[in-house]
Design a protein around this motif. Structure first.
Motif, PDB file in Angstrom:
ATOM      1  N   HIS A 118       0.799  -1.232   0.000  1.00 29.85           N
ATOM      2  CA  HIS A 118       0.000   0.000   0.000  1.00 29.85           C
ATOM      3  C   HIS A 118       0.830   1.280   0.000  1.00 29.85           C
ATOM      4  O   HIS A 118       0.284   2.350   0.279  1.00 29.85           O
ATOM      5  N   ASN A 121      -0.586   4.928  -1.208  1.00 33.24           N
ATOM      6  CA  ASN A 121      -2.051   5.040  -1.123  1.00 33.24           C
ATOM      7  C   ASN A 121      -2.511   6.394  -0.600  1.00 33.24           C
ATOM      8  O   ASN A 121      -3.488   6.960  -1.087  1.00 33.24           O
ATOM      9  N   ASN A 124      -2.171   8.837  -3.216  1.00 32.52           N
ATOM     10  CA  ASN A 124      -2.814   8.346  -4.442  1.00 32.52           C
ATOM     11  C   ASN A 124      -1.811   8.206  -5.589  1.00 32.52           C
ATOM     12  O   ASN A 124      -2.031   8.672  -6.709  1.00 32.52           O
ATOM     13  N   GLN A 126       1.087   5.393  -7.529  1.00 31.71           N
ATOM     14  CA  GLN A 126       1.518   4.014  -7.722  1.00 31.71           C
ATOM     15  C   GLN A 126       3.036   3.934  -7.600  1.00 31.71           C
ATOM     16  O   GLN A 126       3.756   4.824  -8.079  1.00 31.71           O
TER      17      GLN A 126
END
Length: 373
Positions: A118, A121, A124, A126
């Protein structure tokens, strides 16, 4: 390492207002705000001034607290310092090394970002996209360009002995440890900070906490927006950095607080002469009505009791509970002021109604952290 600038005032005001709102809703709040009293800029400032790092940090901690007081903010329940948490920090880094989430090379210690799920996250993002944008130093000792420093070997400035080298900790690690110590290892409710801290600082805090304690530190992450000066980002290169102490000397801490709360905390805030003038006039208008109410009540021997207009205050508090929607809360303040003015102009003044309206405004101003006079 320097005086707080106007951008530093916004989180002071935002999170103090959040605490006041939660308390108005009946919650008991423990608020912790730490001091980072060791980093490269502090060491540089101490070296240039020919004094110790502690002399630099103590001077500016005093300045910060003076600004905090002038802005009407409460002091936190605890204010730990990095330099007083070093044993816990070193133990925490050793835990991450032992668990395989961190590795030591030539006296430095790095966190393995790919050892936790994660990552990215909160902001937001990757990991794959972050890798593309990461700058890979030619002589980097890191396994992965996204890995970040937990311990830094150093030969200058304040430093401590550790299992890896004589050095000092990385910034991203300090906060995780202080939170863990101050809240007895509990998963906290809210973690706050400026929008600029979301990545990488807060993202890295979450990664370390997941690795060490199997939780992401907080249930909610609250980030305030940035402050612009005359529509431009504040920066040394533009020469538009404004110290909080200078702005307070110019317009007063109460007007500055009103101005900062006039925009929603998550959005950008633009400070210019027009915005300052508007804030001053709005605050004066509310205070003038309250003053007239106090005088009228005093002449009629009417005390300002605990009675208030519940519907008006509920409308205000509902706005504050809606993600600190201060623009809507201000609308409730202005509406209550209007009702009070109407009550004061009646030929037969209902003095108890005036007292209730004054009390209502007092309660609103208390939540906003604005003195009534």
């Amino acid at each position: 390492y320097n005086y707080p600038h106007i951008g530093n005032a916004r989180p002071i005001i935002v999170f103090d207002t959040l605490q006041r709102t939660l308390e108005a809703c009946g919650y008991e709040v423990k608020m912790v705000s730490n001091y980072t009293d060791v980093d490269d800029k502090i060491i540089k400032a101490a070296k240039e001034a020919g004094v110790s790092e502690k002399e630099i940090t103590e001077k500016f901690i005093r300045a910060y607290n003076a600004d905090r007081s002038a802005l009407g903010a409460k002091f936190p329940s605890a204010a730990p310092k990095v330099t007083e948490t070093m044993d816990s920090i070193i133990s925490f880094i050793q835990l991450l090394v032992d668990k395989g989430n961190a590795y030591a090379i030539d006296g430095d210690v790095y966190f393995r970002v790919n050892s936790v799920a994660h990552y990215g996250n909160l902001s937001n993002q990757q990991v794959e996209d972050l890798m593309v944008g990461a700058r890979i130093d030619e002589n980097s000792k890191k396994e992965n360009p996204l890995d970040f420093t937990l311990w830094k070997k150093t030969e200058e400035g304040i430093r401590w002995e550790s299992p890896w080298s004589i050095g000092r900790p990385g910034w991203h690690t300090e906060c995780v440890v202080m939170i863990h110590d101050q809240f007895d290892g509990e998963h906290i409710d809210i973690h706050g900070g400026g929008m600029d801290l979301k990545f990488p600082h807060h993202e890295n805090e979450i990664a370390q906490s997941r690795a060490a304690y199997e939780h992401p530190i907080a249930n909610y992450w609250v980030h305030n927006g940035m402050v612009n000066i005359d529509g431009e980002k504040m920066s040394k290169s533009l020469g538009n950095v404004i110290w909080v102490k200078d702005m307070i000397a110019k317009i007063g801490g109460d007007v500055l607080r009103w101005l900062m709360l006039s925009a929603h905390y998550r959005g950008p805030l633009n400070i210019n002469e027009e915005a300052i003038d508007t804030a001053r006039k709005e605050l004066e208008k509310v205070r003038l009505s309250m003053k007239q109410g106090y005088v009228k009540c005093s002449l009629a021997d009417q005390d300002i009791s605990e009675e208030y207009e519940e519907a008006l205050f509920s409308s205000f508090l509902d706005a504050m509970c809606d993600d600190l929607n201060t623009p809507n809360a201000f609308a409730s303040v202005f509406e209550t002021t209007k009702v009070l003015n109407t009550a004061l102009r009646q030929r037969e003044v209902d003095i108890r109604a005036v007292a209730r309206l004054v009390k209502t405004l007092e309660k609103m101003m208390e939540v906003l952290g604005i003195p009534v006079s």
